[in-house]
Design a protein around this motif. Structure first.
Motif, PDB file in Angstrom:
ATOM      1  N   GLY A 134     -13.556  -0.644 -14.239  1.00 13.97           N
ATOM      2  CA  GLY A 134     -13.026  -1.706 -14.010  1.00 13.97           C
ATOM      3  C   GLY A 134     -13.694  -2.048 -12.625  1.00 13.97           C
ATOM      4  O   GLY A 134     -14.540  -1.386 -12.000  1.00 13.97           O
ATOM      5  N   TYR A 135     -13.101  -3.054 -11.806  1.00 12.60           N
ATOM      6  CA  TYR A 135     -13.866  -3.621 -10.598  1.00 12.60           C
ATOM      7  C   TYR A 135     -12.854  -4.052  -9.762  1.00 12.60           C
ATOM      8  O   TYR A 135     -11.955  -4.894 -10.254  1.00 12.60           O
ATOM      9  CB  TYR A 135     -15.016  -4.635 -11.071  1.00 12.60           C
ATOM     10  N   MET A 136     -12.717  -3.741  -8.478  1.00 10.00           N
ATOM     11  CA  MET A 136     -11.807  -4.320  -7.599  1.00 10.00           C
ATOM     12  C   MET A 136     -12.267  -5.959  -7.105  1.00 10.00           C
ATOM     13  O   MET A 136     -13.497  -6.227  -7.483  1.00 10.00           O
ATOM     14  CB  MET A 136     -11.573  -3.668  -6.401  1.00 10.00           C
ATOM     15  N   ARG A 137     -11.499  -6.627  -6.629  1.00 11.34           N
ATOM     16  CA  ARG A 137     -11.862  -8.070  -6.230  1.00 11.34           C
ATOM     17  C   ARG A 137     -12.807  -7.976  -5.085  1.00 11.34           C
ATOM     18  O   ARG A 137     -13.726  -8.957  -4.734  1.00 11.34           O
ATOM     19  CB  ARG A 137     -10.631  -8.998  -5.955  1.00 11.34           C
ATOM     20  N   SER A 138     -12.803  -7.033  -4.255  1.00  8.76           N
ATOM     21  CA  SER A 138     -13.760  -7.057  -3.107  1.00  8.76           C
ATOM     22  C   SER A 138     -14.412  -5.813  -2.960  1.00  8.76           C
ATOM     23  O   SER A 138     -13.936  -4.695  -3.235  1.00  8.76           O
ATOM     24  CB  SER A 138     -12.715  -6.804  -1.655  1.00  8.76           C
ATOM     25  N   ALA A 139     -15.694  -5.910  -2.503  1.00 13.33           N
ATOM     26  CA  ALA A 139     -16.774  -4.568  -2.455  1.00 13.33           C
ATOM     27  C   ALA A 139     -16.626  -4.024  -1.110  1.00 13.33           C
ATOM     28  O   ALA A 139     -16.433  -4.768  -0.212  1.00 13.33           O
ATOM     29  CB  ALA A 139     -18.153  -5.295  -2.754  1.00 13.33           C
ATOM     30  N   ARG A 140     -16.280  -2.861  -1.121  1.00 11.47           N
ATOM     31  CA  ARG A 140     -15.863  -2.077   0.145  1.00 11.47           C
ATOM     32  C   ARG A 140     -16.220  -0.613   0.045  1.00 11.47           C
ATOM     33  O   ARG A 140     -16.109  -0.215  -1.075  1.00 11.47           O
ATOM     34  CB  ARG A 140     -14.639  -2.454   0.692  1.00 11.47           C
ATOM     35  N   TYR A 141     -16.157   0.264   0.928  1.00 10.74           N
ATOM     36  CA  TYR A 141     -16.349   1.605   0.905  1.00 10.74           C
ATOM     37  C   TYR A 141     -15.082   2.387   1.911  1.00 10.74           C
ATOM     38  O   TYR A 141     -14.696   1.347   3.024  1.00 10.74           O
ATOM     39  CB  TYR A 141     -17.704   2.069   1.062  1.00 10.74           C
ATOM     40  N   ASN A 142     -14.909   3.345   1.850  1.00 12.53           N
ATOM     41  CA  ASN A 142     -14.051   4.271   2.631  1.00 12.53           C
ATOM     42  C   ASN A 142     -12.619   3.702   2.693  1.00 12.53           C
ATOM     43  O   ASN A 142     -12.155   3.529   3.657  1.00 12.53           O
ATOM     44  CB  ASN A 142     -14.576   4.189   4.275  1.00 12.53           C
ATOM     45  N   VAL A 143     -12.414   3.249   1.621  1.00  9.86           N
ATOM     46  CA  VAL A 143     -10.943   2.754   1.566  1.00  9.86           C
ATOM     47  C   VAL A 143      -9.913   3.781   1.182  1.00  9.86           C
ATOM     48  O   VAL A 143     -10.202   4.758   1.073  1.00  9.86           O
ATOM     49  CB  VAL A 143     -10.877   1.673  -0.059  1.00  9.86           C
ATOM     50  N   ALA A 144      -8.607   3.314   1.321  1.00 11.32           N
ATOM     51  CA  ALA A 144      -7.301   4.123   1.273  1.00 11.32           C
ATOM     52  C   ALA A 144      -6.725   3.804  -0.008  1.00 11.32           C
ATOM     53  O   ALA A 144      -6.714   2.525  -0.367  1.00 11.32           O
ATOM     54  CB  ALA A 144      -6.367   4.038   2.241  1.00 11.32           C
ATOM     55  N   VAL A 145      -6.367   4.846  -0.746  1.00  8.53           N
ATOM     56  CA  VAL A 145      -5.716   4.514  -2.104  1.00  8.53           C
ATOM     57  C   VAL A 145      -4.596   5.285  -2.176  1.00  8.53           C
ATOM     58  O   VAL A 145      -4.369   6.200  -1.725  1.00  8.53           O
ATOM     59  CB  VAL A 145      -6.772   5.106  -3.156  1.00  8.53           C
ATOM     60  N   ALA A 146      -3.378   4.620  -2.746  1.00  8.66           N
ATOM     61  CA  ALA A 146      -2.093   5.135  -2.938  1.00  8.66           C
ATOM     62  C   ALA A 146      -1.612   4.649  -4.250  1.00  8.66           C
ATOM     63  O   ALA A 146      -1.993   3.517  -4.835  1.00  8.66           O
ATOM     64  CB  ALA A 146      -1.001   4.696  -1.787  1.00  8.66           C
ATOM     65  N   ILE A 147      -0.672   5.347  -4.904  1.00  9.87           N
ATOM     66  CA  ILE A 147       0.013   5.142  -6.262  1.00  9.87           C
ATOM     67  C   ILE A 147       1.453   4.983  -5.856  1.00  9.87           C
ATOM     68  O   ILE A 147       2.089   5.803  -5.537  1.00  9.87           O
ATOM     69  CB  ILE A 147      -0.198   6.294  -7.158  1.00  9.87           C
ATOM     70  N   VAL A 148       1.951   3.796  -6.418  1.00 11.16           N
ATOM     71  CA  VAL A 148       3.362   3.481  -6.184  1.00 11.16           C
ATOM     72  C   VAL A 148       3.991   3.396  -7.603  1.00 11.16           C
ATOM     73  O   VAL A 148       3.519   2.637  -8.540  1.00 11.16           O
ATOM     74  CB  VAL A 148       3.482   2.110  -5.492  1.00 11.16           C
ATOM     75  N   GLN A 149       4.750   4.432  -8.041  1.00 12.94           N
ATOM     76  CA  GLN A 149       5.279   4.536  -9.266  1.00 12.94           C
ATOM     77  C   GLN A 149       6.757   4.476  -9.213  1.00 12.94           C
ATOM     78  O   GLN A 149       7.644   5.134  -8.585  1.00 12.94           O
ATOM     79  CB  GLN A 149       5.102   6.008  -9.724  1.00 12.94           C
ATOM     80  N   ASP A 150       7.347   3.644 -10.277  1.00 12.81           N
ATOM     81  CA  ASP A 150       8.633   3.201 -10.661  1.00 12.81           C
ATOM     82  C   ASP A 150       8.673   3.198 -12.220  1.00 12.81           C
ATOM     83  O   ASP A 150       8.525   4.317 -12.648  1.00 12.81           O
ATOM     84  CB  ASP A 150       8.995   2.268  -9.975  1.00 12.81           C
ATOM     85  N   THR A 151       9.196   2.098 -12.456  1.00 18.88           N
ATOM     86  CA  THR A 151       9.001   1.936 -13.894  1.00 18.88           C
ATOM     87  C   THR A 151       7.587   1.794 -14.670  1.00 18.88           C
ATOM     88  O   THR A 151       7.391   1.856 -15.741  1.00 18.88           O
ATOM     89  CB  THR A 151       9.917   0.545 -14.430  1.00 18.88           C
ATOM     90  N   ILE A 152       6.858   1.211 -13.514  1.00 19.48           N
ATOM     91  CA  ILE A 152       5.399   1.072 -13.800  1.00 19.48           C
ATOM     92  C   ILE A 152       4.401   1.656 -12.808  1.00 19.48           C
ATOM     93  O   ILE A 152       5.082   2.079 -11.739  1.00 19.48           O
ATOM     94  CB  ILE A 152       5.044  -0.334 -13.982  1.00 19.48           C
ATOM     95  N   ILE A 153       3.281   1.903 -12.914  1.00 17.68           N
ATOM     96  CA  ILE A 153       2.372   2.418 -11.794  1.00 17.68           C
ATOM     97  C   ILE A 153       1.648   1.508 -11.185  1.00 17.68           C
ATOM     98  O   ILE A 153       0.671   0.816 -11.939  1.00 17.68           O
ATOM     99  CB  ILE A 153       1.520   3.609 -12.466  1.00 17.68           C
ATOM    100  N   ASP A 154       1.393   1.126 -10.113  1.00 13.57           N
ATOM    101  CA  ASP A 154       0.765   0.365  -9.326  1.00 13.57           C
ATOM    102  C   ASP A 154      -0.296   0.897  -8.480  1.00 13.57           C
ATOM    103  O   ASP A 154       0.062   1.945  -7.836  1.00 13.57           O
ATOM    104  CB  ASP A 154       1.612  -0.730  -8.286  1.00 13.57           C
ATOM    105  N   VAL A 155      -1.390   0.759  -8.620  1.00 10.91           N
ATOM    106  CA  VAL A 155      -2.534   1.428  -7.713  1.00 10.91           C
ATOM    107  C   VAL A 155      -2.991   0.423  -6.550  1.00 10.91           C
ATOM    108  O   VAL A 155      -3.113  -0.667  -6.901  1.00 10.91           O
ATOM    109  CB  VAL A 155      -3.971   1.623  -8.628  1.00 10.91           C
ATOM    110  N   ILE A 156      -2.781   0.939  -5.394  1.00  9.86           N
ATOM    111  CA  ILE A 156      -2.964   0.185  -4.246  1.00  9.86           C
ATOM    112  C   ILE A 156      -4.074   0.656  -3.278  1.00  9.86           C
ATOM    113  O   ILE A 156      -4.035   1.628  -3.130  1.00  9.86           O
ATOM    114  CB  ILE A 156      -1.510   0.048  -3.396  1.00  9.86           C
ATOM    115  N   VAL A 157      -5.222  -0.323  -3.093  1.00 10.18           N
ATOM    116  CA  VAL A 157      -6.426   0.008  -2.343  1.00 10.18           C
ATOM    117  C   VAL A 157      -6.239  -0.858  -1.133  1.00 10.18           C
ATOM    118  O   VAL A 157      -5.941  -2.039  -1.172  1.00 10.18           O
ATOM    119  CB  VAL A 157      -7.493  -0.196  -3.034  1.00 10.18           C
ATOM    120  N   LEU A 158      -6.612   0.060   0.003  1.00  7.20           N
ATOM    121  CA  LEU A 158      -6.263  -0.655   1.483  1.00  7.20           C
ATOM    122  C   LEU A 158      -7.360  -0.526   2.420  1.00  7.20           C
ATOM    123  O   LEU A 158      -8.097   0.565   2.271  1.00  7.20           O
ATOM    124  CB  LEU A 158      -5.042  -0.215   2.254  1.00  7.20           C
ATOM    125  N   GLY A 159      -7.662  -1.347   2.867  1.00  3.78           N
ATOM    126  CA  GLY A 159      -8.782  -1.409   4.001  1.00  3.78           C
ATOM    127  C   GLY A 159     -10.342  -1.162   3.522  1.00  3.78           C
ATOM    128  O   GLY A 159     -10.622  -1.482   2.450  1.00  3.78           O
TER     129      GLY A 159
END
Length: 380
Positions: free
Chosen positions: A314-339
């Motif tokens: 896949g592809y993120m909407r923004s091209a960047r490097y040295n990002v932070a990544v976290a998973i938020v899991q409840d009934t679904i799994i969301d992948v959040i990419v920051l900075g």
């Protein structure tokens, strides 16, 4: 058409394509780390500033600064037994107390061995620390003009070392990786992946049984060395299995001598420099990075352990490097990419001459490549 039966990794392939933009973080996060904590994403910036992001309500909150900062690596951060942990380059460990809203040193988790950048990670209640040991080289110079002595301190990379921790054994060195500098690491299904230098290594340790007494069973129904519930807790994973009768063939026998270091296996390195490793549904991914021309990329890649290759996922909407990544899991799994960062003036910006009253001085154009962009992708 492929007529071969799909492997386990092929059956569970995850693709991350439905990315959406969220509200920007209130800080520029050129290097940061993030973990899920309850309904929040806890974010730690390289200068020690900390944030809570409420993923359901898209709200940011500022928190007290961490006692530690980081320079050339994302801050060490993990969630271990429900506690948010970070560590200094000298191995002092602290936790964020959400009730008191302050940082507190956790002395029994300190790892005062060596000095250098560190990554901490946890998996199945086992805590790991990857340390990029450095040798301190001191050179003394004399500043002639002011006749003041000053000391310049530099560091030479040596090698990355892996430690594991549990309440019974404390910290134990389990592996030495002959590559540096440390860049990223992630634990996937009991295997630790470490990106160091130009290479990536994986480390999967064997398991050993620990006996748990069960008074409800007759002593002659089991072996003296095993019980109804046997916890396999060694190195990279903790696994519980249950049997009504256990024989000698159920117990691993290929355990290394206690204290013997394990060997890490070299595997395919991430395609892009500056990419961030993260585990999603027992699969290793890399997010973003810089291509061979040092330009940022939006690529999300998935590691295929069967072929030891990286595949497009896949592809993120923004091209960047040295990002932070976290998973938020409840009934679904969301992948959040920051900075992250969009580009580097070190690689693509050229100097220009600026004339002053007395001389011409080459300077670099003022340009900030850091970003506060936040994106989310839902895993189906």
């Amino acid at each position: 058409m492929d007529t071969h039966s799909p492997t386990s990794s092929q059956k569970s392939k995850v693709t991350l394509t439905n990315w959406v933009r969220l509200s920007n973080a209130p800080l520029l996060l050129s290097r940061a780390s993030a973990v899920q904590w309850n309904d929040y994403v806890f974010v730690l910036a390289s200068d020690g500033r900390a944030l809570f992001y409420h993923s359901k309500h898209n709200i940011w909150s500022m928190l007290p600064k961490s006692p530690y900062t980081s320079a050339n690596l994302a801050p060490a951060l993990t969630l271990y037994k429900g506690r948010i942990l970070t560590t200094s380059v000298n191995g002092e460990m602290s936790t964020f107390d959400s009730q008191l809203c302050q940082w507190t040193v956790v002395k029994d988790l300190n790892l005062f061995e060596g000095s250098g950048p560190r990554i901490i990670a946890s998996d199945n209640n086992i805590l790991y620390s990857v340390v990029d040991f450095k040798t301190q080289v001191q050179q003394e110079y004399e500043q002639i003009r002011r006749s003041d002595n000053f000391r310049q301190v530099s560091y030479k990379h040596t090698e990355c070392t892996v430690f594991s921790y549990d309440p019974s054994s404390k910290w134990e060195k389990i592996c030495e990786i002959g590559s540096s500098p440390l860049k990223s690491a992630a634990v996937v299904g009991g295997t630790l992946f470490v990106h160091a230098g130009q290479d990536m290594f994986k480390l999967t340790q064997p398991v050993q049984p620990e006996v748990a007494a069960n008074p409800k069973l007759e002593i002659n129904t089991i072996l003296p060395s095993a019980q109804t519930t046997t916890e396999l807790n060694f190195g990279m994973q903790a696994l519980a299995v249950s049997h009504t009768g256990i024989n000698a063939h159920n117990i691993p026998r290929n355990l290394p001598p206690q204290g013997q270091l394990q060997s890490a296996t070299a595997c395919a390195s991430p395609t892009y420099a500056g990419s961030t490793l993260h585990a999603i549904k027992e699969t290793l991914f890399s997010f973003g990075g810089r291509d061979k021309d040092n330009q940022p990329t939006s690529d999300v890649l998935r590691y295929n352990p069967d072929t030891d290759t990286w595949e497009s996922a896949g592809y993120m909407r923004s091209a960047r490097y040295n990002v932070a990544v976290a998973i938020v899991q409840d009934t679904i799994i969301d992948v959040i990419v920051l900075g992250g960062s969009f580009g580097s003036s070190e690689h693509i910006m050229t100097e220009r001459a600026v004339e002053s009253d007395s001389k011409t001085t080459p300077i670099r154009p003022p340009w900030n490549n850091m970003t506060s962009i936040v994106e989310k992708c839902t895993v189906n």
